[in-house]
Every structure is written in C-alpha cells, then in structure tokens.
Design a protein around this motif. Structure first.
Motif, PDB file in Angstrom:
ATOM      1  N   SER A 291     -22.850 -19.594  73.158  1.00 30.44           N
ATOM      2  CA  SER A 291     -21.716 -20.170  72.457  1.00 30.44           C
ATOM      3  C   SER A 291     -21.879 -19.863  70.977  1.00 30.44           C
ATOM      4  O   SER A 291     -22.812 -19.157  70.588  1.00 30.44           O
ATOM      5  CB  SER A 291     -21.645 -21.688  72.696  1.00 30.44           C
ATOM      6  N   GLY A 292     -20.973 -20.405  70.171  1.00 31.23           N
ATOM      7  CA  GLY A 292     -21.066 -20.179  68.737  1.00 31.23           C
ATOM      8  C   GLY A 292     -20.076 -21.061  68.011  1.00 31.23           C
ATOM      9  O   GLY A 292     -19.492 -21.979  68.584  1.00 31.23           O
ATOM     10  N   PHE A 293     -19.852 -20.752  66.715  1.00 27.74           N
ATOM     11  CA  PHE A 293     -18.932 -21.610  65.975  1.00 27.74           C
ATOM     12  C   PHE A 293     -17.488 -21.403  66.405  1.00 27.74           C
ATOM     13  O   PHE A 293     -16.584 -22.106  65.961  1.00 27.74           O
ATOM     14  CB  PHE A 293     -19.111 -21.473  64.457  1.00 27.74           C
ATOM     15  N   ASN A 294     -17.251 -20.458  67.311  1.00 25.30           N
ATOM     16  CA  ASN A 294     -15.931 -20.355  67.919  1.00 25.30           C
ATOM     17  C   ASN A 294     -15.658 -21.539  68.849  1.00 25.30           C
ATOM     18  O   ASN A 294     -14.498 -21.886  69.112  1.00 25.30           O
ATOM     19  CB  ASN A 294     -15.790 -19.049  68.695  1.00 25.30           C
ATOM     20  N   HIS A 295     -16.713 -22.175  69.344  1.00 33.14           N
ATOM     21  CA  HIS A 295     -16.558 -23.342  70.222  1.00 33.14           C
ATOM     22  C   HIS A 295     -16.868 -24.654  69.513  1.00 33.14           C
ATOM     23  O   HIS A 295     -16.302 -25.688  69.872  1.00 33.14           O
ATOM     24  CB  HIS A 295     -17.499 -23.213  71.429  1.00 33.14           C
ATOM     25  N   LEU A 296     -17.770 -24.622  68.564  1.00 33.15           N
ATOM     26  CA  LEU A 296     -18.186 -25.834  67.841  1.00 33.15           C
ATOM     27  C   LEU A 296     -18.420 -25.444  66.377  1.00 33.15           C
ATOM     28  O   LEU A 296     -19.511 -25.040  65.989  1.00 33.15           O
ATOM     29  CB  LEU A 296     -19.460 -26.418  68.468  1.00 33.15           C
ATOM     30  N   ILE A 297     -17.362 -25.589  65.572  1.00 41.34           N
ATOM     31  CA  ILE A 297     -17.402 -25.062  64.208  1.00 41.34           C
ATOM     32  C   ILE A 297     -17.901 -26.069  63.175  1.00 41.34           C
ATOM     33  O   ILE A 297     -18.263 -25.716  62.063  1.00 41.34           O
ATOM     34  CB  ILE A 297     -16.000 -24.547  63.791  1.00 41.34           C
ATOM     35  N   ARG A 298     -17.974 -27.339  63.538  1.00 40.86           N
ATOM     36  CA  ARG A 298     -18.248 -28.369  62.546  1.00 40.86           C
ATOM     37  C   ARG A 298     -19.540 -28.163  61.748  1.00 40.86           C
ATOM     38  O   ARG A 298     -19.539 -28.357  60.524  1.00 40.86           O
ATOM     39  CB  ARG A 298     -18.246 -29.758  63.200  1.00 40.86           C
ATOM     40  N   PRO A 299     -20.668 -27.778  62.368  1.00 39.15           N
ATOM     41  CA  PRO A 299     -21.878 -27.577  61.557  1.00 39.15           C
ATOM     42  C   PRO A 299     -21.704 -26.484  60.501  1.00 39.15           C
ATOM     43  O   PRO A 299     -22.177 -26.649  59.365  1.00 39.15           O
ATOM     44  CB  PRO A 299     -22.938 -27.182  62.602  1.00 39.15           C
ATOM     45  N   MET A 300     -21.032 -25.399  60.847  1.00 37.11           N
ATOM     46  CA  MET A 300     -20.831 -24.320  59.891  1.00 37.11           C
ATOM     47  C   MET A 300     -19.726 -24.630  58.895  1.00 37.11           C
ATOM     48  O   MET A 300     -19.781 -24.214  57.740  1.00 37.11           O
ATOM     49  CB  MET A 300     -20.500 -23.014  60.628  1.00 37.11           C
ATOM     50  N   LEU A 301     -18.710 -25.373  59.309  1.00 34.41           N
ATOM     51  CA  LEU A 301     -17.554 -25.629  58.455  1.00 34.41           C
ATOM     52  C   LEU A 301     -17.857 -26.638  57.366  1.00 34.41           C
ATOM     53  O   LEU A 301     -17.521 -26.425  56.196  1.00 34.41           O
ATOM     54  CB  LEU A 301     -16.377 -26.110  59.307  1.00 34.41           C
ATOM     55  N   TYR A 302     -18.485 -27.777  57.745  1.00 39.47           N
ATOM     56  CA  TYR A 302     -18.774 -28.767  56.703  1.00 39.47           C
ATOM     57  C   TYR A 302     -20.093 -29.491  56.923  1.00 39.47           C
ATOM     58  O   TYR A 302     -20.275 -30.637  56.525  1.00 39.47           O
ATOM     59  CB  TYR A 302     -17.636 -29.776  56.528  1.00 39.47           C
ATOM     60  N   GLY A 303     -21.050 -28.807  57.540  1.00 38.50           N
ATOM     61  CA  GLY A 303     -22.418 -29.316  57.574  1.00 38.50           C
ATOM     62  C   GLY A 303     -22.654 -30.527  58.445  1.00 38.50           C
ATOM     63  O   GLY A 303     -23.616 -31.270  58.218  1.00 38.50           O
TER      64      GLY A 303
END
Length: 401
Positions: A291-303
């Motif tokens: 998986s990746g931030f295509n499925h779970l973007i919150r950690p990369m988007l705003y920590g």
C-alpha cells in the motif's frame, strides 16, 4: 476488535483492506449523547467527509444521527442511505450558487459562510431557512493544518463582520434559523472552546427566530497509549449548563447541535496491509507494505500518527522499523517505530483508520483502491468491493492519434 478477527478478514478479503467496527461507532455515539443527556434537544450530525460509505451512514441513521455534508454528492449519499432531507445540514465552502440552490430545493438545511452568497441567496429565496456559519477567530484545535477557526481561515463569516451580516438579513428579510461555528479539529483546551461558545451565544442574540445552535465538533481522540483526548464528559457538563442558561434567557428551547466525524469513526477503523519486503540499509530497516499514501495519505499530508501493530507476530521481540509504501516517491507511514519483529508476508494493522483515510484515497500511480468491510454482529460484511484495473480505465476516452 480481536487480532484473530482482523487476521481472518485479511485472509477472507485480502490486503490492503479497511475494516470498521460497528460496535465502536455505536459506543462513541452513545458516549457523546450521554455527555449531553441534560440538554432537552440534542442533535448529532455525523460529518460525512470523515467516512462516506453508505453502509456506515445507514448504521448511523439507525442510531438517530443526522448528517453534516459539504457537497451535493454527500447529500445524495445521505438520501440513498435513507436520511430525510430535514435531517441533513449542508455546509459548503466556495461552491457555486447553482449547487446551493439545488441542495436547498431538496429540502436540506442550508448553512452559508460567505456574505456575498448570503446576500444573493437571501434576495432570491428569503423564505428558505438558512443557518449562518460564524468564524469566531478562536483556535481550539491542535493541528494548524486542520484548524479552521483562525483569522486567516477561508471558512465562516468573521464575527467582526456582524454589522454587515445584519444589514443583509434586514434588507433581504431572510429567515435565519441557526447559527454555526467550527473551531477546528483536535480540541485540546475545553476552556478555549467554551470561550468560542460565548461568542456564538452573543451572535445568536441578534436573531429572534432561531431553532438551533451548532457548535461544530473537532473532539480529539487518542492516537497512541496515554495520548490526550477531549474530555467530552467535562465539556458536556459545562456547555450544557451554559446552553440551558442561554435558552432560558433567549425565551425558548433551542436545539444544541454537533457535527462529529473523527470522534465517531476514527478509533473504529483498522487498515490492514501485507509486508512485501523487509529491507536493511546502512542505517534503517524498512518494512515495505502493499500500500502507500494513495490509500492512507494522512501521515504524509499532515504528519498524523497511526499506531502500527504486527498482528501476525503480536508477541514477537520488538525491533525498530520504518514502515513505507510502494508509491514511487517518499512514502512513509512511520519512521523508526518499535514494532514486533516483521517478516515478509506479515500483516500490519494501522489503528485509527476510520476517519479521513479511505475517503482521501486515490488512484495515484494507477493503483486500485482497497475494499472496505464492516464488522457487525461478529461478522465481516463487504461494504465496498476492491477496485479493478477496469475501474481505473472505465471513464477514460481513448482517441485515435
């Protein structure tokens, strides 16, 4: 949910996979209503943007929830899920007048946060009840990326523009039936929230035909052990007392409304991903998942932080890992995190994956989006099929060149 159930669902439905625990959603809803049990008229409007699956919406409707929507598409999802139009509030930002009028024609409660739009709508539809969204210029939230009450926010009509707002209402003779505010997500200081509430109470005194006061939401939930969270019980006691005092002074019983999203569904969500590779470098051990931030973007988007467990080896010796995804750029879920020893093929479970997770998923890198499952009455129910490659190309039009 028990680990064995999550592993069973990963086997049955495959990974990556979103799982939602219906019982947790129900218990959070009950906790909030209990905290405000001494309010004569309480309305909980679930914020659809947090998690918009129709089956989840139906679950909330069974609990007598209303809906908070921000787009005509969310309104349409609510209607499909069986909500009556009068149980839906629509709070858009930056949308066209045509969309607002289309939603109003459905019988949905309109909430306007722009003086220009308010004047245009009031001039054309003076008899349509309208709620006004106020910006109190108070930040009760902890993350500046998701706080919406500050002075530079694009949301709401500034409390300092009240004279202009009142002139518009007087000139158009429009019907104002509600006042709304939202201070942002992750409320850390109840006293700051109560201070903002006083601003809303003062604004409400300018309108004589109100039916409800909407205090938004932003209740913080814990993301890790011993993490701080909003004390909704304390807030319930203090705000209930003040709200009831205001209603007595105002001269009638108003409805107290909230719009929780994260509070209801965050802790109910689990994201399951399979480990594809374990990669040792000169300084780090990477656990790369399917998986990746295509499925779970919150950690990369705003920590944001999501607790990660190795549910395939829950009692294993802990080691330090950086958990990363398969997207072709920096794609990090967690850095230098203590997790039970990981081997390829293990299933990792990301906690607090119910709010703003699947709803923000994309097809970046032309990857398909995961399936969703609702754990209800001790059984996993598929509530969204896993996408296929055909779903990705379905709406593309290939031309001859």
């Amino acid at each position: 949910m028990e680990t064995k159930n999550l592993l069973s669902l990963a086997t049955e439905f495959g990974c990556p996979l979103y799982v939602y625990d219906a019982e947790k959603i129900q218990s959070q809803y009950t906790r909030l209503t209990n905290a405000f049990s001494k309010v004569k008229s309480l309305r909980i409007n679930y914020a659809v943007k947090a998690l918009s699956n129709i089956s989840v919406l139906k679950l909330l409707r069974q609990m007598n929830s209303g809906l908070d929507t921000v787009s005509i598409q969310e309104v349409q999802l609510g209607l499909i899920a069986g909500f009556a139009p009068h149980d839906i509030i629509y709070t858009p930002n930056g949308v066209s007048m045509e969309e607002i009028e289309e939603v109003a024609a459905m019988g949905v409660q309109i909430n306007i946060d722009n003086l220009s739009i308010l004047e245009q709508f009031g001039a054309k539809h003076p008899d349509t009840p309208v709620c006004i969204r106020i910006n109190p210029h108070v930040m009760a939230g902890g993350n500046s990326n998701i706080s919406v009450g500050h002075i530079d926010s694009k949301f709401g009509i500034s409390i300092h523009q009240m004279p202009h707002l009142l002139r518009i209402v007087e000139n158009t003779k429009m019907h104002i039936n509600g006042i709304h505010m939202h201070t942002g997500s992750d409320i850390l200081d109840i006293e700051v929230f109560l201070y903002a509430a006083e601003i809303l109470f003062e604004a409400a005194t300018h309108f004589k035909e109100l039916e409800f006061l909407d205090f938004g939401s932003g209740f913080k939930v814990p993301y890790k052990k011993d993490d701080i969270e909003t004390d909704v019980e304390e807030l319930g006691k203090k705000l209930t007392r003040r709200f009831n005092e205001f209603c007595k002074k105002y001269g009638c019983e108003l409805t107290l409304a909230f719009e929780p999203g994260k509070f209801l569904v965050s802790e109910a969500g689990y994201f399951l991903a399979k480990v594809n590779v374990v990669k040792q470098t000169t300084s780090t051990v990477f656990a790369g998942v399917d998986s990746g931030f295509n499925h779970l973007i919150r950690p990369m988007l705003y920590g944001s932080q999501h607790h990660i467990e190795n549910i395939s080896n829950p009692k294993g010796k802990e080691r330090f890992y950086s958990v990363v995804g398969y997207i072709c750029e920096t794609d990090t879920f967690a850095s230098n995190r203590r997790i039970a020893e990981i081997t390829e093929g293990d299933i990792l479970c990301f906690r607090n994956a119910g709010a703003y997770c699947f709803s923000m998923a994309s097809n970046y890198n032309s990857r398909t989006r995961p399936a969703e499952v609702l754990w209800h009455n001790s059984k996993g129910h598929l509530i969204r099929q896993r996408e296929t490659f055909e779903d990705i190309v379905r709406n593309q039009v290939v031309i001859d060149l």
